[in-house]
Design a protein around this motif. Structure first.
Motif, short mmCIF file in Angstrom:
data_model
loop_
_atom_site.label_atom_id
_atom_site.label_comp_id
_atom_site.label_asym_id
_atom_site.label_seq_id
_atom_site.Cartn_x
_atom_site.Cartn_y
_atom_site.Cartn_z
N THR A 198 21.18 -6.72 7.83
CA THR A 198 21.56 -5.32 8.05
C THR A 198 21.74 -5.03 9.53
O THR A 198 20.93 -5.46 10.35
N GLN A 236 32.35 -0.79 7.31
CA GLN A 236 31.04 -0.62 6.71
C GLN A 236 31.13 0.31 5.51
O GLN A 236 31.87 1.31 5.53
N PRO A 244 23.92 -1.99 1.75
CA PRO A 244 24.91 -1.89 2.83
C PRO A 244 25.85 -3.10 2.79
O PRO A 244 25.41 -4.23 2.57
N LEU A 246 28.96 -4.92 5.10
CA LEU A 246 29.69 -4.96 6.35
C LEU A 246 30.62 -6.16 6.35
O LEU A 246 30.18 -7.30 6.13
N GLY A 287 28.55 -8.86 2.36
CA GLY A 287 29.68 -8.78 3.28
C GLY A 287 30.33 -10.12 3.52
O GLY A 287 30.00 -11.12 2.90
#
Length: 500
Positions: A198, A236, A244, A246, A287
Motif C-alpha cells: 500500500t 489509483q 486499494p 495501484l 495492481g
C-alpha cells in the motif's frame, strides 16, 4: 523469471524420495552460515538469524543512477553469533548492530556476501536491529556476471528472479526467510517510485523531490520485493472487495499503452475468478506495472510487473491471470528450495487455464490435452523434469507447460471435489510460509485417499513423454481436434515468461 546461477548447480531429479537438505550450510561455530543450503544457489540466503522486518529508506537520482540511504533489519538470532552475513553488493559506509558500530567486509570469494562482526557476540534467540548505510551505482554492480538492476531512459527497475535484492538493499535473500517491509524512496518530482503493498503516503522534505512510502504487511520474500522508478502514469482506485489498487504505466509503451491498460485494469476481475478456485486473495492490495525496461513478467507481491512485449498484439488478460495466480502459488506459499519451482510455475500456468475456462475460451481439460498432443514424444521438451529441472533449466518451458499438465493430471486422477479441496487446504495451511513438493504430494494423498507417488513420479521426475495424457487419454491427432481459443495466447505468454 530469470535464473542467475551462483557457483554450483543442483542435483538432478531423484524422485519423491529426495532427502530433505539442511537449512543452513556448514559454518564455523559462532559464525552464521553464508547460505541456507539450497543446492541450486549455494550462496543464497544466510544462516543464524530470522528476519521479521525490513525498513528501507533511500534516495535515487535517475540521471546518475546513484542510490543511497539505509536499511534497518529487525531479526532474531537462531544461534549464538560472533559474526553473520548479509546478501548485498553495493558499497557500505557503516553497519550498526543494536546501535553499536560493527566491523564489516565483503567476502573476497563472493562480492555479494557482506560479513558483519558485531561489537559483542549475540546470544541465541536475541532480538537484533542491524542498520546498514550505503550508496552506489547499482547498474555497475555485477554478481556472477549479471545485474538485476535494469536502468531505463528515465529511471530503473529492481526486478528479477531468483535474486534482485542485492542491488538495492541488504537482506537474507532466500524465500524461506520472509518478512514485512517498509520501503521509502525519494526521487525527483517528475518521477514515481513504485513498490509493493500500500502507498501509505507521498511527502516532500526538500524542493524538487518527493518521497514515496510503501508498506507490505504480509510476509514477503526478498526477490518479490521490487522497485520501479520512472515517469510512470499512475492510477489509483479501489477494488470491488475494498482493496486499494495501484497501477503504473511506462510512457514509452506508446501504441501498447491501451492494450496494457485494458489488461491490467481488469486485475480485480481476474482475482475474483481465481478466488473461486483458490480461496480468498491473500494480500492487502492489488495492481500491476507495465514497463519497456524488462523482457519478461514477474509476480512481485501485490503488484506484478509486465513487459510491453505481452501487449504488442492487443489486450492480454491471460498473462495477468498467470502473474496473479502466483499471488497464491509462489507469493503467499513460497517454494522451500528453488528446485521446487513447479509449485510456482506449474500452478500459475494452470491459473491461465482456469481463467480461459472462466472466459469460455477453452476448458482446462481441453488446454492440457491439446498441449500434451502438440509436443512429439521425441522432442527435447520431455527431457526436463519439472520437479527438479536443475538450475540451468529452472525456467524451461517444460516447468510451465508440463508443470500445468501435471496439475491437470492430478485433477483427472482425484476428481474436482478433492482437487480443489487440496488446493484450498494447501493455500490455507501454508499461507505466509514456504513449502516443498513432497509436502504437497502428502497432502494430496491424505485428502484424496489415493496413492499418488506413481502419478507425480511420472509427470514431475521422469524424463520422456508420459504414455497417458493429463486427461487420461493417449495422444490424439491434432488435425481432428479444435484448438482452444486461448491456446495461442497462452503459448505466446510462455515464450516471454521464460525468455531472457
Amino acid at each position: 523469471m530469470r535464473a542467475r546461477t551462483r557457483a554450483g548447480v543442483g542435483l538432478m531429479a531423484t524422485g519423491l524420495a529426495t532427502v530433505m537438505l539442511s537449512t543452513t550450510a556448514a559454518a564455523t561455530p559462532g559464525h552464521g552460515a553464508p547460505g541456507v543450503g539450497d543446492p541450486y544457489y549455494p550462496g543464497a540466503g544466510n544462516g543464524g538469524y530470522d528476519v521479521a522486518h525490513y525498513d528501507i529508506r533511500l534516495t535515487y537520482q535517475p540521471e546518475t543512477d546513484l542510490l543511497s540511504g539505509t536499511t534497518t533489519i529487525l531479526a532474531t538470532t537462531t544461534q549464538q553469533l560472533s559474526r553473520f552475513n548479509l546478501d548485498f553488493g553495493l558499497d557500505v559506509d557503516s553497519v550498526r548492530v543494536n546501535n553499536a558500530p560493527a566491523r564489516f567486509r565483503a567476502d573476497g570469494k563472493d562480492p555479494s556476501e557482506l560479513i558483519v562482526t558485531p561489537a559483542r557476540p549475540l546470544a541465541a534467540n536475541q532480538f537484533v536491529a542491524v542498520t546498514v548505510r550505503y550508496s552506489g551505482t547499482p547498474s555497475e554492480v555485477e554478481i556472477d556476471g549479471y545485474t538485476a538492476w535494469k536502468r531505463t531512459n528515465d529511471g530503473a527497475l529492481a526486478v528479477d528472479e531468483p535474486q534482485s535484492a542485492e542491488w538495492w538493499y541488504p537482506s537474507n535473500d532466500h524465500p524461506t526467510d520472509k518478512a514485512t517491509f517498509d520501503v521509502s524512496v525519494e526521487v525527483p518530482d517528475d518521477s514515481a517510485a513504485i513498490s509493493n503493498g500500500t502507498l501509505v503516503r507521498k511527502s516532500k522534505q526538500r524542493a524538487g523531490w518527493t518521497r514515496w512510502n510503501w508498506r507490505s504487511t504480509q510476509p514477503q520474500a526478498t526477490y518479490l520485493t521490487f522497485l520501479a522508478v520512472g515517469a510512470f502514469e499512475v492510477s489509483q482506485s479501489t477494488t470491488p472487495s475494498g482493496l486499494p489498487m495501484l497501477n503504473a504505466y511506462d510512457p514509452a509503451l506508446g501504441a501498447d499503452l491501451y492494450a496494457a491498460k485494458a489488461s491490467i485494469e481488469r486485475t480485480p476481475e481476474v482475482v475474483e475468478a481465481l478466488e473461486h478456485y483458490f480461496g480468498p486473495y491473500p494480500f492487502e492490495a492489488q495492481g500491476g506495472v507495465a514497463s519497456t525496461g524488462i523482457g519478461f513478467a514477474l509476480e512481485n507481491q501485490t503488484r506484478s510487473v509486465y513487459s510491453d512485449k505481452f501487449f504488442r498484439g492487443g489486450s492480454n488478460t491471460s498473462v495477468v491471470a498467470h502473474e496473479n495466480g502466483h499471488q497464491w502459488f509462489g507469493d503467499s506459499v513460497s517454494l522451500g528450495r528453488w528446485s521446487d519451482i513447479w509449485l510456482n510455475e506449474g500452478f500459475a500456468t494452470y491459473a491461465e487455464f482456469l481463467w480461459s475456462e472462466d472466459q469460455g475460451e477453452g476448458t482446462a481439460a481441453e488446454l492440457a490435452q491439446y498441449m500434451y498432443d502438440s509436443v512429439p514424444a521425441d522432442d527435447d521438451f520431455w527431457q526436463v523434469p519439472p520437479g527438479d529441472p536443475g538450475a540451468e533449466n529452472q525456467f524451461d518451458a517444460a516447468v510451465y507447460d508440463r508443470g500445468a499438465m501435471t496439475v491437470h493430471a492430478l485433477r483427472t486422477a482425484v476428481g474436482d471435489d478433492a482437487f480443489f479441496t487440496i488446493l484450498r487446504t494447501w493455500l490455507e495451511q501454508k499461507k505466509g510460509g514456504d513449502a516443498r513438493i513432497p509436502e504437497f504430494v502428502d497432502l494430496a494423498e491424505r485428502i484424496s485417499g489415493q496413492q499418488l507417488d506413481e502419478l507425480f513420479q511420472t509427470w514431475l521426475f521422469t524424463r520422456g513423454k508420459p504414455e497417458v495424457g493429463p486427461n487420461g487419454e493417449t495422444t490424439r491427432a491434432l488435425a481432428a481436434v479444435a484448438q482452444p481459443k486461448s491456446y495461442a495466447q497462452i503459448k505466446a505468454n510462455q515464450k516471454h515468461l521464460h525468455e531472457h
